[in-house]
Design a protein around this motif. Structure first.
Motif, PDB file in Angstrom:
ATOM      1  N   LEU A   1       0.848  -1.190   0.000  1.00 55.13           N
ATOM      2  CA  LEU A   1       0.000   0.000   0.000  1.00 55.13           C
ATOM      3  C   LEU A   1       0.885   1.242   0.000  1.00 55.13           C
ATOM      4  CD1 LEU A   1      -2.830  -1.015   2.490  1.00 55.13           C
ATOM      5  CD2 LEU A   1      -2.764  -1.212   0.013  1.00 55.13           C
ATOM      6  N   ASP A   2       0.621   2.131  -0.937  1.00 55.80           N
ATOM      7  CA  ASP A   2       1.427   3.337  -1.114  1.00 55.80           C
ATOM      8  C   ASP A   2       0.708   4.520  -0.481  1.00 55.80           C
ATOM      9  OD1 ASP A   2       3.342   5.124  -1.961  1.00 55.80           O
ATOM     10  OD2 ASP A   2       2.415   5.420  -3.924  1.00 55.80           O
ATOM     11  N   HIS A   3       1.344   5.156   0.511  1.00 60.00           N
ATOM     12  CA  HIS A   3       0.753   6.302   1.194  1.00 60.00           C
ATOM     13  C   HIS A   3       1.370   7.588   0.653  1.00 60.00           C
ATOM     14  CE1 HIS A   3      -0.641   8.944   4.413  1.00 60.00           C
ATOM     15  NE2 HIS A   3      -1.461   7.977   4.789  1.00 60.00           N
ATOM     16  N   PRO A   4       0.557   8.629   0.393  1.00 62.65           N
ATOM     17  CA  PRO A   4       1.098   9.846  -0.225  1.00 62.65           C
ATOM     18  C   PRO A   4       1.919  10.715   0.714  1.00 62.65           C
ATOM     19  CG  PRO A   4      -1.241  10.116   0.241  1.00 62.65           C
ATOM     20  CD  PRO A   4      -0.914   8.677   0.527  1.00 62.65           C
ATOM     21  N   SER A   5       1.830  10.498   2.028  1.00 64.79           N
ATOM     22  CA  SER A   5       2.576  11.328   2.971  1.00 64.79           C
ATOM     23  C   SER A   5       4.062  10.997   2.929  1.00 64.79           C
ATOM     24  CB  SER A   5       2.053  11.100   4.393  1.00 64.79           C
ATOM     25  OG  SER A   5       2.933  11.667   5.348  1.00 64.79           O
ATOM     26  N   PRO A   6       4.933  11.997   3.079  1.00 63.63           N
ATOM     27  CA  PRO A   6       6.370  11.701   3.194  1.00 63.63           C
ATOM     28  C   PRO A   6       6.676  10.800   4.388  1.00 63.63           C
ATOM     29  CG  PRO A   6       6.009  14.044   2.811  1.00 63.63           C
ATOM     30  CD  PRO A   6       4.670  13.444   3.091  1.00 63.63           C
ATOM     31  N   TYR A   7       5.791  10.810   5.379  1.00 60.61           N
ATOM     32  CA  TYR A   7       5.971   9.942   6.546  1.00 60.61           C
ATOM     33  C   TYR A   7       5.461   8.528   6.286  1.00 60.61           C
ATOM     34  CZ  TYR A   7       6.849  14.250   9.185  1.00 60.61           C
ATOM     35  OH  TYR A   7       7.358  15.439   9.645  1.00 60.61           O
TER      36      TYR A   7
ATOM     37  N   GLY B   1       8.662  31.343  16.689  1.00 61.61           N
ATOM     38  CA  GLY B   1       8.887  29.907  16.592  1.00 61.61           C
ATOM     39  C   GLY B   1       9.871  29.576  15.498  1.00 61.61           C
ATOM     40  N   CYS B   2      10.270  28.307  15.453  1.00 60.07           N
ATOM     41  CA  CYS B   2      11.197  27.814  14.431  1.00 60.07           C
ATOM     42  C   CYS B   2      11.005  26.303  14.329  1.00 60.07           C
ATOM     43  CB  CYS B   2      12.641  28.139  14.813  1.00 60.07           C
ATOM     44  SG  CYS B   2      13.852  27.778  13.512  1.00 60.07           S
ATOM     45  N   ALA B   3      11.199  25.753  13.131  1.00 60.24           N
ATOM     46  CA  ALA B   3      10.971  24.314  12.957  1.00 60.24           C
ATOM     47  C   ALA B   3      11.844  23.759  11.848  1.00 60.24           C
ATOM     48  CB  ALA B   3       9.499  24.044  12.636  1.00 60.24           C
ATOM     49  N   ASP B   4      12.045  22.437  11.894  1.00 61.93           N
ATOM     50  CA  ASP B   4      12.696  21.726  10.792  1.00 61.93           C
ATOM     51  C   ASP B   4      11.788  21.789   9.568  1.00 61.93           C
ATOM     52  OD1 ASP B   4      14.775  20.950  12.459  1.00 61.93           O
ATOM     53  OD2 ASP B   4      13.773  19.086  13.041  1.00 61.93           O
ATOM     54  N   LEU B   5      12.378  21.999   8.412  1.00 64.67           N
ATOM     55  CA  LEU B   5      11.627  21.991   7.164  1.00 64.67           C
ATOM     56  C   LEU B   5      11.767  20.614   6.521  1.00 64.67           C
ATOM     57  CD1 LEU B   5      10.012  23.356   4.896  1.00 64.67           C
ATOM     58  CD2 LEU B   5      12.204  24.109   3.922  1.00 64.67           C
ATOM     59  N   LEU B   6      10.649  19.972   6.285  1.00 65.23           N
ATOM     60  CA  LEU B   6      10.660  18.646   5.668  1.00 65.23           C
ATOM     61  C   LEU B   6      11.020  18.766   4.190  1.00 65.23           C
ATOM     62  CD1 LEU B   6      10.063  15.607   5.575  1.00 65.23           C
ATOM     63  CD2 LEU B   6       7.666  16.177   5.196  1.00 65.23           C
ATOM     64  N   VAL B   7      12.092  18.090   3.807  1.00 68.42           N
ATOM     65  CA  VAL B   7      12.507  18.017   2.409  1.00 68.42           C
ATOM     66  C   VAL B   7      12.746  16.545   2.087  1.00 68.42           C
ATOM     67  CG1 VAL B   7      14.194  18.700   0.680  1.00 68.42           C
ATOM     68  CG2 VAL B   7      13.575  20.292   2.518  1.00 68.42           C
ATOM     69  N   ASP B   8      11.961  16.005   1.185  1.00 63.84           N
ATOM     70  CA  ASP B   8      12.061  14.602   0.775  1.00 63.84           C
ATOM     71  C   ASP B   8      11.705  13.657   1.925  1.00 63.84           C
ATOM     72  OD1 ASP B   8      12.816  15.384  -1.774  1.00 63.84           O
ATOM     73  OD2 ASP B   8      14.942  15.422  -1.242  1.00 63.84           O
ATOM     74  N   GLU B   9      12.684  13.309   2.761  1.00 65.81           N
ATOM     75  CA  GLU B   9      12.449  12.345   3.828  1.00 65.81           C
ATOM     76  C   GLU B   9      12.469  13.040   5.187  1.00 65.81           C
ATOM     77  OE1 GLU B   9      11.772   9.108   3.612  1.00 65.81           O
ATOM     78  OE2 GLU B   9      11.825   9.153   1.414  1.00 65.81           O
ATOM     79  N   PRO B  10      11.552  12.685   6.097  1.00 71.04           N
ATOM     80  CA  PRO B  10      11.549  13.318   7.425  1.00 71.04           C
ATOM     81  C   PRO B  10      12.683  12.808   8.300  1.00 71.04           C
ATOM     82  CG  PRO B  10       9.864  11.617   7.308  1.00 71.04           C
ATOM     83  CD  PRO B  10      10.437  11.739   5.925  1.00 71.04           C
ATOM     84  N   ARG B  11      13.144  13.677   9.190  1.00 74.51           N
ATOM     85  CA  ARG B  11      14.069  13.230  10.224  1.00 74.51           C
ATOM     86  C   ARG B  11      13.287  12.468  11.283  1.00 74.51           C
ATOM     87  NH1 ARG B  11      17.045  19.018  11.465  1.00 74.51           N
ATOM     88  NH2 ARG B  11      17.759  19.469   9.333  1.00 74.51           N
ATOM     89  N   THR B  12      14.019  11.832  12.170  1.00 73.67           N
ATOM     90  CA  THR B  12      13.364  11.133  13.272  1.00 73.67           C
ATOM     91  C   THR B  12      13.950  11.628  14.588  1.00 73.67           C
ATOM     92  OG1 THR B  12      13.116   9.163  11.889  1.00 73.67           O
ATOM     93  CG2 THR B  12      12.792   8.894  14.251  1.00 73.67           C
TER      94      THR B  12
END
Length: 509
Positions: A240-246, A321-332
């Motif tokens: 099953l293919d999920h569209p979320s990068p996660y 505020g400040c946050a990580d920007l998701l590019v391609d694959e998420p960090r963990t």
């Protein structure tokens, strides 16, 4: 149970071999009348519960033989002096054949009888063939009927299914037993939906069962498609293919709120709820947040702390505020930080903004107001306004004047950085983006006279529009003049300091 004395259908076949006769003196020779012997018995060792077969025995009389060339009319029946013999075939207590037979002229007799396993109880039975005084026995086993047993084969399903598509599954169900039966066949995929089909089959029969699961919505990965009967289970794997990068819908959210001096659980829930309601519109994939108790189990960590620097920008910028920007694959995990000193209203907008980054949105993307790099009064929808008075409750006329000013901006189409403006009153500064303080005395703005000014509010980054020693008739104008520089692309002349008293009293009509 069938009675042991049940009579089995019998088919008799007697074959007389040869046509010659024997001399009368041979038949009644010195040694007396010849006796039969059973040379062979041809019978199956076992039968299934509904099988039929033929038992066949060969019998010979020694001393009686064909002369090979045929005999005279008198000698052809020279064995007529022999008495008929009793021929019987039995299986257990059931008689398959019982009759008298004449001894054939050539001394050879074939005895045949049909046996029907359906008329016999399962188990071992003695098969007895008797011709005169001669007897031969064999053991015949009747196998018990196998109960209905449903097996599964040829499971068909696609190798992969995209999120939200339909999943079709088919399989062959076979009754490997002897008896007819019906069973419920269950088809399921992963931990998701399942469907039942009732199948009735005769022994040895098969049927094709199928089901289509619509709108499959599971996290990405390999899932078993399982087809189950009461007797067998078969499965195959579908990706099953999920569209979320996660590659999944629900993200674990750990909230580190030790630095906050109040309970902000509802603020966090409102912010995550915003994305859960608008995910398909702005992200193009589904998202849901679930609070977890351990940062090691989180996909996203939300921390409350002062933000002095974010990215490569200088330290002279005030950050909410400040946050990580998701590019391609998420960090963990992905991390978002929000200043704990801001009001709940600003905190809600900031959490939404920073979660937008961990979900892959950059500044300026939709939703434009919330994802703008800079937070202004114009980007909030609605703008939450708290009106207060230093000496107690705000009077009705003052509140009406403030509302008139805000309604004026809501009716305009030239709001800076936004395609519209809306507002609402709230009951406290904690809930507000902006405060408006009405002070009949006041010495914050001007020590020697009334007027209006904008100062720091109760919370970090919050504006407080102070109205000091003003007639109620000009409250609307002062609110408008204070907000116009941040709400409008260009401040109109009537909201500048050049406006006369008469114009101020009449505004915004």
């Amino acid at each position: 149970m069938r009675k042991a004395s049940a009579v089995v259908a019998v088919a008799l076949l007697v074959t007389l071999a040869g046509c010659g006769g024997l001399g009368g003196d041979t038949a009644g020779g010195l040694f007396g009348a010849p006796s039969p012997s059973i040379e062979s018995v041809d019978a199956p060792e076992s039968l299934v519960h509904d099988e039929r077969a033929t038992v066949e025995a060969t019998v010979r009389w020694e001393g009686l033989a064909s002369d090979g060339g045929g005999g005279s009319g008198g000698s052809a029946s020279s064995n007529a002096t022999l008495d008929p013999v009793r021929v019987a075939v039995r299986v257990g207590d059931a008689t398959l054949l019982s009759e008298n037979r004449s001894v054939p002229a050539n001394g050879t007799m074939t005895v045949a009888a049909a046996v029907d396993a359906a008329a016999l109880e399962p188990g071992e039975h003695e098969l007895r063939v008797t011709v005169g005084e001669a007897t031969a026995t064999r053991t015949l086993v009747v196998e018990e009927a196998r109960p209905a047993t449903f097996t599964v084969s040829d499971v068909e399903a696609p190798e992969g299914v995209a999120y939200g598509e339909n999943l079709s599954v088919a399989a062959t169900v076979t009754n490997a037993g002897d008896l007819a039966g019906n069973q419920t066949v269950r088809i399921r995929y992963g931990t998701g939906a399942s469907a039942n089909r009732t199948v009735a089959l005769d022994g040895g029969a098969e049927a094709r069962v199928s089901v289509t699961f619509t709108d499959v919505r599971l996290d990405g990965g390999d899932y078993p498609v399982v087809v189950t009967t009461a007797n067998r289970t078969r499965e195959r794997t579908v990706a099953l293919d999920h569209p979320s990068p996660y590659r999944k819908t629900t993200l674990g959210l750990y909230v580190d709120d030790d630095a906050v001096d109040r309970n902000v659980s509802e603020v966090v829930a409102a912010a995550t709820g915003y994305w859960e309601r608008t995910d398909e519109r702005y992200l193009g994939y589904p998202v849901a947040y679930e609070r977890v108790d351990d940062a090691d189990d989180a996909d996203v960590v939300l921390r409350f702390d002062r933000v002095d620097r974010c990215g490569v920008e200088g330290n002279d910028t005030r950050y909410f505020g400040c946050a990580d920007l998701l590019v391609d694959e998420p960090r963990t995990p992905m991390t978002a930080t929000v200043d704990p000193r801001i009001s709940d209203a600003e905190m809600n907008a900031t959490i939404i903004h920073e979660l937008g980054h961990v979900q892959g949105l950059e500044h300026g993307e939709e939703p434009a107001g919330l994802m703008n790099a800079t937070s202004t009064l114009a980007t909030h929808r609605p703008l939450k306004v708290h009106v207060r008075a230093d000496d107690g409750a705000v009077t009705g006329p003052v509140e009406d004047e403030v509302a008139a000013a805000l309604d004026h901006f809501a009716a305009r189409d030239d709001i800076a950085g936004s395609d519209g403006f809306s507002w609402k009153f709230v009951d406290s500064a904690r809930e507000a983006h902006v405060q408006i303080t009405y002070d009949e005395r006041g010495d914050v703005c001007f020590a020697d006279g009334g007027g209006s000014c904008t100062v720091e509010g109760e919370y970090y980054g919050q504006q407080d529009v102070r109205l000091e020693e003003l007639d109620e008739a000009v409250v609307a104008w002062h609110v408008g003049a204070s907000l116009a520089p941040v709400l409008l692309e260009e401040v109109p002349p009537e909201l500048t300091g050049d406006a006369e008293r008469r114009e101020r009293e009449a505004w915004p009509q």
